[in-house]
Design a protein around this motif. Structure first.
Motif, PDB file in Angstrom:
ATOM      1  N   GLY A  29      27.885  41.582  37.285  1.00 32.39           N
ATOM      2  CA  GLY A  29      26.525  41.229  37.681  1.00 32.39           C
ATOM      3  C   GLY A  29      26.382  41.275  39.195  1.00 32.39           C
ATOM      4  N   LEU A  30      25.220  41.718  39.652  1.00 33.40           N
ATOM      5  CA  LEU A  30      24.996  41.818  41.097  1.00 33.40           C
ATOM      6  C   LEU A  30      24.695  40.444  41.687  1.00 33.40           C
ATOM      7  CD1 LEU A  30      22.768  45.025  41.224  1.00 33.40           C
ATOM      8  CD2 LEU A  30      25.257  44.836  41.044  1.00 33.40           C
ATOM      9  N   VAL A  31      24.949  40.324  42.982  1.00 35.56           N
ATOM     10  CA  VAL A  31      24.722  39.079  43.722  1.00 35.56           C
ATOM     11  C   VAL A  31      23.762  39.395  44.868  1.00 35.56           C
ATOM     12  CG1 VAL A  31      25.787  37.260  45.098  1.00 35.56           C
ATOM     13  CG2 VAL A  31      27.007  38.207  43.109  1.00 35.56           C
ATOM     14  N   ASP A  32      22.609  38.745  44.877  1.00 36.70           N
ATOM     15  CA  ASP A  32      21.597  38.989  45.914  1.00 36.70           C
ATOM     16  C   ASP A  32      21.434  37.713  46.727  1.00 36.70           C
ATOM     17  OD1 ASP A  32      19.402  39.634  47.499  1.00 36.70           O
ATOM     18  OD2 ASP A  32      18.365  40.696  45.885  1.00 36.70           O
ATOM     19  N   THR A  33      21.946  37.748  47.943  1.00 36.08           N
ATOM     20  CA  THR A  33      21.969  36.548  48.784  1.00 36.08           C
ATOM     21  C   THR A  33      20.739  36.430  49.688  1.00 36.08           C
ATOM     22  OG1 THR A  33      23.307  37.773  50.390  1.00 36.08           O
ATOM     23  CG2 THR A  33      24.489  36.376  48.820  1.00 36.08           C
ATOM     24  N   HIS A  34      19.717  37.258  49.446  1.00 38.34           N
ATOM     25  CA  HIS A  34      18.533  37.209  50.321  1.00 38.34           C
ATOM     26  C   HIS A  34      17.266  37.372  49.488  1.00 38.34           C
ATOM     27  CE1 HIS A  34      16.889  38.222  54.587  1.00 38.34           C
ATOM     28  NE2 HIS A  34      15.964  37.642  53.844  1.00 38.34           N
ATOM     29  N   VAL A  35      16.809  36.258  48.919  1.00 40.02           N
ATOM     30  CA  VAL A  35      15.626  36.265  48.052  1.00 40.02           C
ATOM     31  C   VAL A  35      14.700  35.125  48.464  1.00 40.02           C
ATOM     32  CG1 VAL A  35      14.769  36.093  45.688  1.00 40.02           C
ATOM     33  CG2 VAL A  35      16.967  37.225  46.136  1.00 40.02           C
ATOM     34  N   HIS A  36      13.423  35.455  48.644  1.00 38.19           N
ATOM     35  CA  HIS A  36      12.404  34.437  48.909  1.00 38.19           C
ATOM     36  C   HIS A  36      11.684  34.128  47.603  1.00 38.19           C
ATOM     37  CE1 HIS A  36      12.526  34.666  53.388  1.00 38.19           C
ATOM     38  NE2 HIS A  36      12.909  35.912  53.154  1.00 38.19           N
ATOM     39  N   VAL A  37      11.972  32.957  47.028  1.00 41.91           N
ATOM     40  CA  VAL A  37      11.349  32.578  45.752  1.00 41.91           C
ATOM     41  C   VAL A  37      10.021  31.843  45.986  1.00 41.91           C
ATOM     42  CG1 VAL A  37      11.657  31.286  43.604  1.00 41.91           C
ATOM     43  CG2 VAL A  37      13.573  32.550  44.580  1.00 41.91           C
ATOM     44  N   ASN A  38       9.927  31.106  47.109  1.00 40.67           N
ATOM     45  CA  ASN A  38       8.655  30.531  47.579  1.00 40.67           C
ATOM     46  C   ASN A  38       8.168  29.319  46.789  1.00 40.67           C
ATOM     47  OD1 ASN A  38       8.747  32.749  49.291  1.00 40.67           O
ATOM     48  ND2 ASN A  38       7.258  33.919  48.114  1.00 40.67           N
ATOM     49  N   GLU A  39       8.960  28.827  45.865  1.00 45.56           N
ATOM     50  CA  GLU A  39       8.582  27.656  45.078  1.00 45.56           C
ATOM     51  C   GLU A  39       9.437  26.481  45.509  1.00 45.56           C
ATOM     52  OE1 GLU A  39       7.829  26.396  40.399  1.00 45.56           O
ATOM     53  OE2 GLU A  39       8.959  28.211  40.830  1.00 45.56           O
ATOM     54  N   PRO A  40       8.839  25.283  45.677  1.00 50.47           N
ATOM     55  CA  PRO A  40       7.439  24.909  45.481  1.00 50.47           C
ATOM     56  C   PRO A  40       6.568  25.250  46.693  1.00 50.47           C
ATOM     57  CG  PRO A  40       8.693  22.997  46.177  1.00 50.47           C
ATOM     58  CD  PRO A  40       9.680  24.124  46.046  1.00 50.47           C
ATOM     59  N   GLY A  41       5.276  25.127  46.513  1.00 49.43           N
ATOM     60  CA  GLY A  41       4.351  25.220  47.636  1.00 49.43           C
ATOM     61  C   GLY A  41       3.605  26.524  47.739  1.00 49.43           C
ATOM     62  N   ARG A  42       4.294  27.633  47.487  1.00 51.23           N
ATOM     63  CA  ARG A  42       3.610  28.937  47.503  1.00 51.23           C
ATOM     64  C   ARG A  42       3.967  29.705  46.224  1.00 51.23           C
ATOM     65  NH1 ARG A  42       4.873  28.628  53.243  1.00 51.23           N
ATOM     66  NH2 ARG A  42       2.942  28.470  54.438  1.00 51.23           N
ATOM     67  N   THR A  43       3.838  29.009  45.116  1.00 53.56           N
ATOM     68  CA  THR A  43       4.272  29.568  43.840  1.00 53.56           C
ATOM     69  C   THR A  43       3.340  30.667  43.362  1.00 53.56           C
ATOM     70  OG1 THR A  43       5.147  27.363  43.377  1.00 53.56           O
ATOM     71  CG2 THR A  43       5.134  28.900  41.553  1.00 53.56           C
ATOM     72  N   ASP A  44       2.138  30.805  43.975  1.00 54.03           N
ATOM     73  CA  ASP A  44       1.305  31.966  43.645  1.00 54.03           C
ATOM     74  C   ASP A  44       1.889  33.243  44.247  1.00 54.03           C
ATOM     75  OD1 ASP A  44       0.703  30.813  46.133  1.00 54.03           O
ATOM     76  OD2 ASP A  44      -1.338  31.617  46.149  1.00 54.03           O
ATOM     77  N   TRP A  45       2.792  33.100  45.234  1.00 49.33           N
ATOM     78  CA  TRP A  45       3.474  34.275  45.792  1.00 49.33           C
ATOM     79  C   TRP A  45       4.614  34.730  44.877  1.00 49.33           C
ATOM     80  CZ3 TRP A  45       4.343  33.893  51.800  1.00 49.33           C
ATOM     81  CH2 TRP A  45       3.158  33.489  52.430  1.00 49.33           C
ATOM     82  N   GLU A  46       5.373  33.763  44.391  1.00 48.97           N
ATOM     83  CA  GLU A  46       6.516  34.010  43.498  1.00 48.97           C
ATOM     84  C   GLU A  46       6.917  32.656  42.935  1.00 48.97           C
ATOM     85  OE1 GLU A  46       7.785  36.149  41.468  1.00 48.97           O
ATOM     86  OE2 GLU A  46       8.548  37.555  42.970  1.00 48.97           O
ATOM     87  N   GLY A  47       7.877  32.621  42.034  1.00 51.82           N
ATOM     88  CA  GLY A  47       8.375  31.374  41.489  1.00 51.82           C
ATOM     89  C   GLY A  47       9.724  31.624  40.853  1.00 51.82           C
ATOM     90  N   PHE A  48      10.419  30.563  40.486  1.00 48.73           N
ATOM     91  CA  PHE A  48      11.774  30.728  39.963  1.00 48.73           C
ATOM     92  C   PHE A  48      11.783  31.486  38.638  1.00 48.73           C
ATOM     93  CE2 PHE A  48      12.601  27.385  43.052  1.00 48.73           C
ATOM     94  CZ  PHE A  48      13.724  27.906  43.664  1.00 48.73           C
ATOM     95  N   ALA A  49      10.819  31.236  37.760  1.00 44.23           N
ATOM     96  CA  ALA A  49      10.818  31.942  36.476  1.00 44.23           C
ATOM     97  C   ALA A  49      10.612  33.436  36.681  1.00 44.23           C
ATOM     98  CB  ALA A  49       9.739  31.366  35.567  1.00 44.23           C
ATOM     99  N   SER A  50       9.597  33.813  37.448  1.00 50.70           N
ATOM    100  CA  SER A  50       9.310  35.240  37.633  1.00 50.70           C
ATOM    101  C   SER A  50      10.396  35.926  38.454  1.00 50.70           C
ATOM    102  CB  SER A  50       7.940  35.434  38.279  1.00 50.70           C
ATOM    103  OG  SER A  50       7.826  34.698  39.483  1.00 50.70           O
ATOM    104  N   ALA A  51      10.867  35.278  39.512  1.00 49.99           N
ATOM    105  CA  ALA A  51      11.885  35.901  40.363  1.00 49.99           C
ATOM    106  C   ALA A  51      13.184  36.121  39.604  1.00 49.99           C
ATOM    107  CB  ALA A  51      12.145  35.043  41.602  1.00 49.99           C
ATOM    108  N   THR A  52      13.597  35.127  38.822  1.00 53.13           N
ATOM    109  CA  THR A  52      14.886  35.283  38.133  1.00 53.13           C
ATOM    110  C   THR A  52      14.781  36.221  36.936  1.00 53.13           C
ATOM    111  OG1 THR A  52      14.533  33.197  36.916  1.00 53.13           O
ATOM    112  CG2 THR A  52      15.816  33.090  38.963  1.00 53.13           C
ATOM    113  N   ARG A  53      13.602  36.335  36.328  1.00 54.05           N
ATOM    114  CA  ARG A  53      13.415  37.381  35.312  1.00 54.05           C
ATOM    115  C   ARG A  53      13.546  38.764  35.945  1.00 54.05           C
ATOM    116  NH1 ARG A  53       9.075  34.211  33.091  1.00 54.05           N
ATOM    117  NH2 ARG A  53       9.606  33.421  31.004  1.00 54.05           N
TER     118      ARG A  53
END
Length: 447
Positions: free
Chosen positions: A60-84
């Protein structure tokens, strides 16, 4: 050996283990890789997967540079959508950046809020970077003790008011603090004074935007980071390198023993300034996508080891923040959405250059895991987490932004034809189905 010796066995002609690619069988027990044997050894498992002739088994790949933006700017991204999205791209571990969420991860309380937001909705494993901002030097050790993987700082305005920049003196003071407990500082290295003197970026012309973020701004800031890391003896990491001019300086510092590592990103390795249409703000990121000649030198920097790894810098936003109606590069949010596409993007370019898949996987998996000191991730080897990607390197597809898993349907890669298809992704021996979140929240030094 009994029929139930392993929870899962995967067999195939092309299994990319630590010793290279070969016909192998992999046995998984309790979420760990328990055995790797030559194909034909007859490992038995409760579940058995036979790879198709066109498939490879990768770590599995490892990505050490991800902006998930949750909480607070979850309309930009969120943990469910980013990790999917991560899982759909073969990524099984991400480390989330400390900014663009509200609050930022600059205190232990902020970290706890971030963890609470991520709990029970992560489809891959998630770790967290802390943030280094003016005035939070006393928060660094408590954040480290709470398990962050290191600390991010900016040397120019970050784009969000709640995460201000460090000046050079503050950077050195924080590096000295981090040296005392051997923590890592990861740096957005662009020099604000150089950018202040550069031409203004206003309007839809990409050439104007590129001129507003000159290579000199990166070169100047990287030189500053190297000097402060040299003085303090601390570990420092250059984020999202785009200026090939800085490669000789980086190589020299590494030869001198400065504890320096460097990453770059798919957009700098696959896109070029010459092909970006005016007004195409999906391509805006900081530092910017530069010329084709610069791209070729970045590839050379990877191949000679000056650049250590490739990560996404997935930095999404809502469509309105990209100013699509006007296409004004000065107004649009700077960030590229590519979390799901990194392996296919890099493989598409690498195979044209004669670079083997094993090297690509090292840049995207083993090296980022080493950066974060994730000792059980990034390799297909006994004792490691059974995180896998089943990949068809000769498969092809055309990127359709409406079918990507991240939250907002925008990416500069829409319509791009790519080689290499991720068919299935496994986390600790269980296939990620996009419905049942089984990701864990990781802490430095363990879970």
């Amino acid at each position: 050996m009994s029929e139930e010796s392993f929870d899962l066995v995967i067999r195939g002609q092309r299994v990319l283990a630590a010793a290279g690619t070969a016909p192998r069988e992999v046995g998984v027990r309790l979420g760990k890789i328990a055995a790797i044997e030559p194909l034909g050894s007859g490992l038995h498992g409760a579940d058995v997967i036979e790879l198709a002739d066109d498939e490879c088994l990768l770590p599995g790949l490892v990505d050490t540079h991800v902006h998930v933006n949750e909480p607070g700017r979850t309309d930009w991204e969120g943990f469910a959508s980013a990790t999917r999205a991560a899982a759909a791209g073969g990524v099984t571990t991400i480390i989330d950046m400390p900014l663009n969420s509200i609050p930022p991860t600059t205190t232990v309380d902020g970290l706890k809020l971030k963890r609470a937001a991520a709990e029970d909705q992560a489809f891959v494993d998630v770790g967290f970077w802390g943030g280094a901002v003016p005035g939070n030097k006393t928060d660094l050790r408590p954040l480290h003790d709470e398990g962050v993987f290191g600390f991010k700082c900016f040397l120019l305005p970050s784009g969000v008011d709640e995460f201000p920049q460090l000046d050079a003196g503050e950077l050195e003071a924080d590096l000295a603090e981090l040296k005392s407990f051997d923590a890592l500082m990861i740096v957005h290295a662009e020099d604000s004074r150089t950018i202040d003197r550069a031409p203004h970026a206003g309007g839809p012309e990409y050439a104007k935007f590129l001129a507003s973020r000159p290579r000199g701004a990166e070169n100047e800031a990287i030189a500053e980071v190297i000097e402060r890391a040299r003085r303090t003896g601390a570990r420092a990491h250059i984020l999202h390198l785009s200026s090939s001019d800085a490669l000789p300086l980086i190589a020299s510092a590494k030869r001198d023993g400065v504890r320096l590592t460097v990453e770059t990103c798919p957009h700098y390795l696959t896109l070029t300034a010459e092909e970006i249409p005016d007004g195409a703000t999906a391509f805006k990121c900081c530092p910017p996508i530069r010329e084709a000649s610069n791209r070729e030198l970045l590839w050379k920097g990877l191949q000679d080891g000056t650049i250590d790894c490739i990560v996404s810098d997935h930095s999404p936003s809502t469509l309105d923040l990209k100013d699509l109606e006007n296409g004004d590069f000065a107004v649009a949010w700077g960030g590229v959405s590519s979390l799901q596409l990194g392996l296919s993007l890099i493989w598409t370019e690498a195979r044209h250059r004669g670079i083997p898949l094993e090297q690509v996987v090292s840049w995207l998996s083993r090296k980022p895991a080493a950066l974060a000191r994730l000792t059980n991730k990034g390799q297909l080897a006994p004792g490691y987490d059974a995180d896998f990607c089943i990949f068809a390197p000769d498969g092809t597809f055309v990127v359709d932004v409406t079918r990507l898993k991240h939250k907002n349907p925008i990416t500069p890669y829409d319509g791009k034809a790519l080689s290499g298809v991720v068919r299935r992704t496994f986390l600790r021996g269980q296939e990620i189905d996009g419905r049942t979140p089984r990701g864990r929240l990781l802490r430095r030094g363990g879970t």
